[in-house]
Design a protein around this motif. Sequence first.
Motif, PDB file in Angstrom:
ATOM      1  N   ASN A   1       0.832  -1.195   0.000  1.00 41.32           N
ATOM      2  CA  ASN A   1       0.000   0.000   0.000  1.00 41.32           C
ATOM      3  C   ASN A   1       0.872   1.252   0.000  1.00 41.32           C
ATOM      4  O   ASN A   1       1.770   1.388   0.842  1.00 41.32           O
ATOM      5  CB  ASN A   1      -0.921   0.022   1.232  1.00 41.32           C
ATOM      6  CG  ASN A   1      -1.782  -1.229   1.332  1.00 41.32           C
ATOM      7  OD1 ASN A   1      -2.585  -1.504   0.460  1.00 41.32           O
ATOM      8  ND2 ASN A   1      -1.594  -1.989   2.403  1.00 41.32           N
ATOM      9  N   PHE A   2       0.603   2.144  -0.936  1.00 38.50           N
ATOM     10  CA  PHE A   2       1.321   3.425  -0.970  1.00 38.50           C
ATOM     11  C   PHE A   2       0.657   4.374   0.011  1.00 38.50           C
ATOM     12  O   PHE A   2      -0.548   4.627  -0.063  1.00 38.50           O
ATOM     13  CB  PHE A   2       1.280   4.019  -2.381  1.00 38.50           C
ATOM     14  CG  PHE A   2       2.235   5.164  -2.574  1.00 38.50           C
ATOM     15  CD1 PHE A   2       3.538   4.933  -2.986  1.00 38.50           C
ATOM     16  CD2 PHE A   2       1.841   6.469  -2.332  1.00 38.50           C
ATOM     17  CE1 PHE A   2       4.433   5.982  -3.154  1.00 38.50           C
ATOM     18  CE2 PHE A   2       2.715   7.519  -2.497  1.00 38.50           C
ATOM     19  CZ  PHE A   2       4.019   7.281  -2.910  1.00 38.50           C
ATOM     20  N   GLN A   3       1.447   4.905   0.966  1.00 37.21           N
ATOM     21  CA  GLN A   3       0.894   5.757   2.009  1.00 37.21           C
ATOM     22  C   GLN A   3       0.446   7.104   1.447  1.00 37.21           C
ATOM     23  O   GLN A   3       1.211   7.773   0.745  1.00 37.21           O
ATOM     24  CB  GLN A   3       1.918   6.000   3.127  1.00 37.21           C
ATOM     25  CG  GLN A   3       2.304   4.741   3.883  1.00 37.21           C
ATOM     26  CD  GLN A   3       3.526   4.056   3.324  1.00 37.21           C
ATOM     27  OE1 GLN A   3       3.870   4.252   2.158  1.00 37.21           O
ATOM     28  NE2 GLN A   3       4.181   3.260   4.137  1.00 37.21           N
TER      29      GLN A   3
ATOM     30  N   PRO B   1       1.678   8.146 -11.142  1.00 34.65           N
ATOM     31  CA  PRO B   1       1.636   9.573 -11.493  1.00 34.65           C
ATOM     32  C   PRO B   1       0.465  10.309 -10.860  1.00 34.65           C
ATOM     33  O   PRO B   1       0.633  11.407 -10.318  1.00 34.65           O
ATOM     34  CB  PRO B   1       1.544   9.548 -13.026  1.00 34.65           C
ATOM     35  CG  PRO B   1       2.231   8.290 -13.417  1.00 34.65           C
ATOM     36  CD  PRO B   1       1.868   7.303 -12.351  1.00 34.65           C
ATOM     37  N   ASP B   2      -0.711   9.717 -10.891  1.00 33.81           N
ATOM     38  CA  ASP B   2      -1.884  10.355 -10.292  1.00 33.81           C
ATOM     39  C   ASP B   2      -1.790  10.396  -8.778  1.00 33.81           C
ATOM     40  O   ASP B   2      -2.128  11.406  -8.152  1.00 33.81           O
ATOM     41  CB  ASP B   2      -3.160   9.611 -10.705  1.00 33.81           C
ATOM     42  CG  ASP B   2      -3.499   9.824 -12.171  1.00 33.81           C
ATOM     43  OD1 ASP B   2      -3.067  10.848 -12.735  1.00 33.81           O
ATOM     44  OD2 ASP B   2      -4.184   8.959 -12.751  1.00 33.81           O
ATOM     45  N   VAL B   3      -1.317   9.304  -8.169  1.00 34.25           N
ATOM     46  CA  VAL B   3      -1.271   9.225  -6.710  1.00 34.25           C
ATOM     47  C   VAL B   3      -0.272  10.223  -6.139  1.00 34.25           C
ATOM     48  O   VAL B   3      -0.588  11.000  -5.225  1.00 34.25           O
ATOM     49  CB  VAL B   3      -0.917   7.795  -6.261  1.00 34.25           C
ATOM     50  CG1 VAL B   3      -0.680   7.757  -4.744  1.00 34.25           C
ATOM     51  CG2 VAL B   3      -2.026   6.826  -6.641  1.00 34.25           C
TER      52      VAL B   3
ATOM     53  N   PRO C   1      12.004   9.914 -16.670  1.00 33.48           N
ATOM     54  CA  PRO C   1      12.002  11.335 -17.046  1.00 33.48           C
ATOM     55  C   PRO C   1      11.833  12.226 -15.821  1.00 33.48           C
ATOM     56  O   PRO C   1      11.188  11.835 -14.842  1.00 33.48           O
ATOM     57  CB  PRO C   1      10.790  11.443 -17.983  1.00 33.48           C
ATOM     58  CG  PRO C   1       9.862  10.366 -17.514  1.00 33.48           C
ATOM     59  CD  PRO C   1      10.734   9.235 -17.049  1.00 33.48           C
ATOM     60  N   LEU C   2      12.403  13.395 -15.862  1.00 28.72           N
ATOM     61  CA  LEU C   2      12.258  14.375 -14.791  1.00 28.72           C
ATOM     62  C   LEU C   2      10.828  14.910 -14.782  1.00 28.72           C
ATOM     63  O   LEU C   2      10.314  15.362 -15.797  1.00 28.72           O
ATOM     64  CB  LEU C   2      13.254  15.517 -14.985  1.00 28.72           C
ATOM     65  CG  LEU C   2      13.218  16.647 -13.948  1.00 28.72           C
ATOM     66  CD1 LEU C   2      13.625  16.128 -12.575  1.00 28.72           C
ATOM     67  CD2 LEU C   2      14.132  17.790 -14.384  1.00 28.72           C
ATOM     68  N   LYS C   3      10.176  14.828 -13.612  1.00 29.81           N
ATOM     69  CA  LYS C   3       8.803  15.309 -13.459  1.00 29.81           C
ATOM     70  C   LYS C   3       8.722  16.188 -12.210  1.00 29.81           C
ATOM     71  O   LYS C   3       9.626  16.182 -11.360  1.00 29.81           O
ATOM     72  CB  LYS C   3       7.830  14.133 -13.300  1.00 29.81           C
ATOM     73  CG  LYS C   3       7.808  13.170 -14.470  1.00 29.81           C
ATOM     74  CD  LYS C   3       7.036  13.730 -15.643  1.00 29.81           C
ATOM     75  CE  LYS C   3       6.865  12.697 -16.743  1.00 29.81           C
ATOM     76  NZ  LYS C   3       6.127  13.237 -17.903  1.00 29.81           N
ATOM     77  N   GLU C   4       7.601  16.921 -12.083  1.00 30.09           N
ATOM     78  CA  GLU C   4       7.409  17.736 -10.888  1.00 30.09           C
ATOM     79  C   GLU C   4       7.356  16.875  -9.626  1.00 30.09           C
ATOM     80  O   GLU C   4       7.657  17.339  -8.532  1.00 30.09           O
ATOM     81  CB  GLU C   4       6.121  18.559 -10.993  1.00 30.09           C
ATOM     82  CG  GLU C   4       6.153  19.660 -12.048  1.00 30.09           C
ATOM     83  CD  GLU C   4       5.654  19.160 -13.395  1.00 30.09           C
ATOM     84  OE1 GLU C   4       5.753  17.945 -13.652  1.00 30.09           O
ATOM     85  OE2 GLU C   4       5.161  19.989 -14.188  1.00 30.09           O
ATOM     86  N   TRP C   5       6.977  15.614  -9.770  1.00 32.12           N
ATOM     87  CA  TRP C   5       6.854  14.692  -8.632  1.00 32.12           C
ATOM     88  C   TRP C   5       7.902  13.574  -8.667  1.00 32.12           C
ATOM     89  O   TRP C   5       7.850  12.651  -7.856  1.00 32.12           O
ATOM     90  CB  TRP C   5       5.455  14.075  -8.623  1.00 32.12           C
ATOM     91  CG  TRP C   5       5.009  13.610  -9.985  1.00 32.12           C
ATOM     92  CD1 TRP C   5       4.317  14.316 -10.905  1.00 32.12           C
ATOM     93  CD2 TRP C   5       5.276  12.323 -10.578  1.00 32.12           C
ATOM     94  NE1 TRP C   5       4.117  13.569 -12.037  1.00 32.12           N
ATOM     95  CE2 TRP C   5       4.687  12.345 -11.874  1.00 32.12           C
ATOM     96  CE3 TRP C   5       5.940  11.177 -10.157  1.00 32.12           C
ATOM     97  CZ2 TRP C   5       4.749  11.250 -12.729  1.00 32.12           C
ATOM     98  CZ3 TRP C   5       6.007  10.091 -11.012  1.00 32.12           C
ATOM     99  CH2 TRP C   5       5.407  10.137 -12.285  1.00 32.12           C
ATOM    100  N   LEU C   6       8.848  13.652  -9.607  1.00 30.01           N
ATOM    101  CA  LEU C   6       9.886  12.628  -9.738  1.00 30.01           C
ATOM    102  C   LEU C   6      11.235  13.296  -9.994  1.00 30.01           C
ATOM    103  O   LEU C   6      11.459  13.894 -11.050  1.00 30.01           O
ATOM    104  CB  LEU C   6       9.545  11.681 -10.898  1.00 30.01           C
ATOM    105  CG  LEU C   6      10.603  10.634 -11.292  1.00 30.01           C
ATOM    106  CD1 LEU C   6      10.903   9.701 -10.131  1.00 30.01           C
ATOM    107  CD2 LEU C   6      10.123   9.831 -12.506  1.00 30.01           C
ATOM    108  N   MET C   7      12.124  13.195  -9.022  1.00 29.39           N
ATOM    109  CA  MET C   7      13.442  13.800  -9.136  1.00 29.39           C
ATOM    110  C   MET C   7      14.465  12.767  -9.631  1.00 29.39           C
ATOM    111  O   MET C   7      14.531  11.649  -9.108  1.00 29.39           O
ATOM    112  CB  MET C   7      13.903  14.360  -7.782  1.00 29.39           C
ATOM    113  CG  MET C   7      13.099  15.558  -7.296  1.00 29.39           C
ATOM    114  SD  MET C   7      13.345  17.045  -8.317  1.00 29.39           S
ATOM    115  CE  MET C   7      11.763  17.098  -9.206  1.00 29.39           C
ATOM    116  N   THR C   8      15.230  13.154 -10.642  1.00 24.40           N
ATOM    117  CA  THR C   8      16.262  12.295 -11.212  1.00 24.40           C
ATOM    118  C   THR C   8      17.631  12.956 -11.035  1.00 24.40           C
ATOM    119  O   THR C   8      17.721  14.158 -10.774  1.00 24.40           O
ATOM    120  CB  THR C   8      16.000  12.062 -12.711  1.00 24.40           C
ATOM    121  OG1 THR C   8      15.980  13.330 -13.386  1.00 24.40           O
ATOM    122  CG2 THR C   8      14.661  11.359 -12.913  1.00 24.40           C
TER     123      THR C   8
END
Length: 345
Positions: free
Chosen positions: A122-124, A212-214, A231-238
Amino acid sequence: MAAFMILFAEQRERHAIRRERVFRNRTQVLDTMQDNELIMRYRFPRHIIFQLIDKVTDEMQPTTYRCHSIPTQIQVLTCLRFLAKGDYLSEIADIHGISKSSSCLVVHRVVNAICNQLKNINFQTGTGEVRKVKSDFHKISGFPNVVGAIDGTHIPIQGMSSDDEHTYVCRKGFHSINVQGVVNSDLRFTNAVCKFPGSTHDSFILQSSCLPDVVSNLQDGGWLLGDSGYPLKEWLMTPIGHPRAGQEERYNLAHCRTRNVVERAFGVLKARFRCLHKTGGSLPYNPQKCAKMIECAIRLHNLAIDNRVPLTEPVEADAGNNHIIAPTVNNIAAAAIRDRLVQRF
């Protein structure tokens, strides 16, 4: 002539000797082994194995009223032994006093039952839970606002002869399922996707999942940490591709140390359940059954983490898929967020 043949066949059938049924000796290992021996062979101590048996008993009850059906305890132990060791089913069947054909049926039956009854991936999303996750990640290397580390790993499976066989051949040249996992700082999986062929790119699996939605809709925000395969996203840091000395290098170092938990989690998973490791050969079933086994192993891994079950096998760091470069997509908003984050280092 026809009447004579019919009469002869009836006489031979009457005189045929029926093969006597064989009931094998089923040693009760839970009564004879200590907890440390059970962990070495089945990956769990006695009380947790009994908990698993209780969870799946209702689903495992046989539909027959015959008195010699395989007990649920034997079925669960057979499945755990296969997942833990990746041995030949004939050997596992001999150990538990059942036939090879029965062991094959038993393994899949228990795998399905565990996946149905053990709901622990489960993702918190609760405010308090997310704050604790961020705090635990921050303690590793000072990287803020992290809600999970993400990566992919290849689980070897047996080759098949279907039309889509070529899609399961990964970049390393063997048939596999590309498994996406998100973990917390304690190596516990909070998300897992186990259905994509080995040739599927990590970034495609991510975009096809619910993450992505969660993550983008968390109340207090948060970032996943991924390698250059994402890919670099607002919610994913690379990580930064060509960092300059100073803050960018320190950002990459903190990113690497914090994200490393997902590689260690995959390493522990494969060490605990050798059927997923290359040393265990490959999962000898069709991709759908293999995906179910991988999901079952991840759920059991989380159960072991929750109960602090020690790992007796040596752990190899999982390399993941981190040398695949994601297609370049100019995300100005995400790049601005990462630039501001770099200033903290």
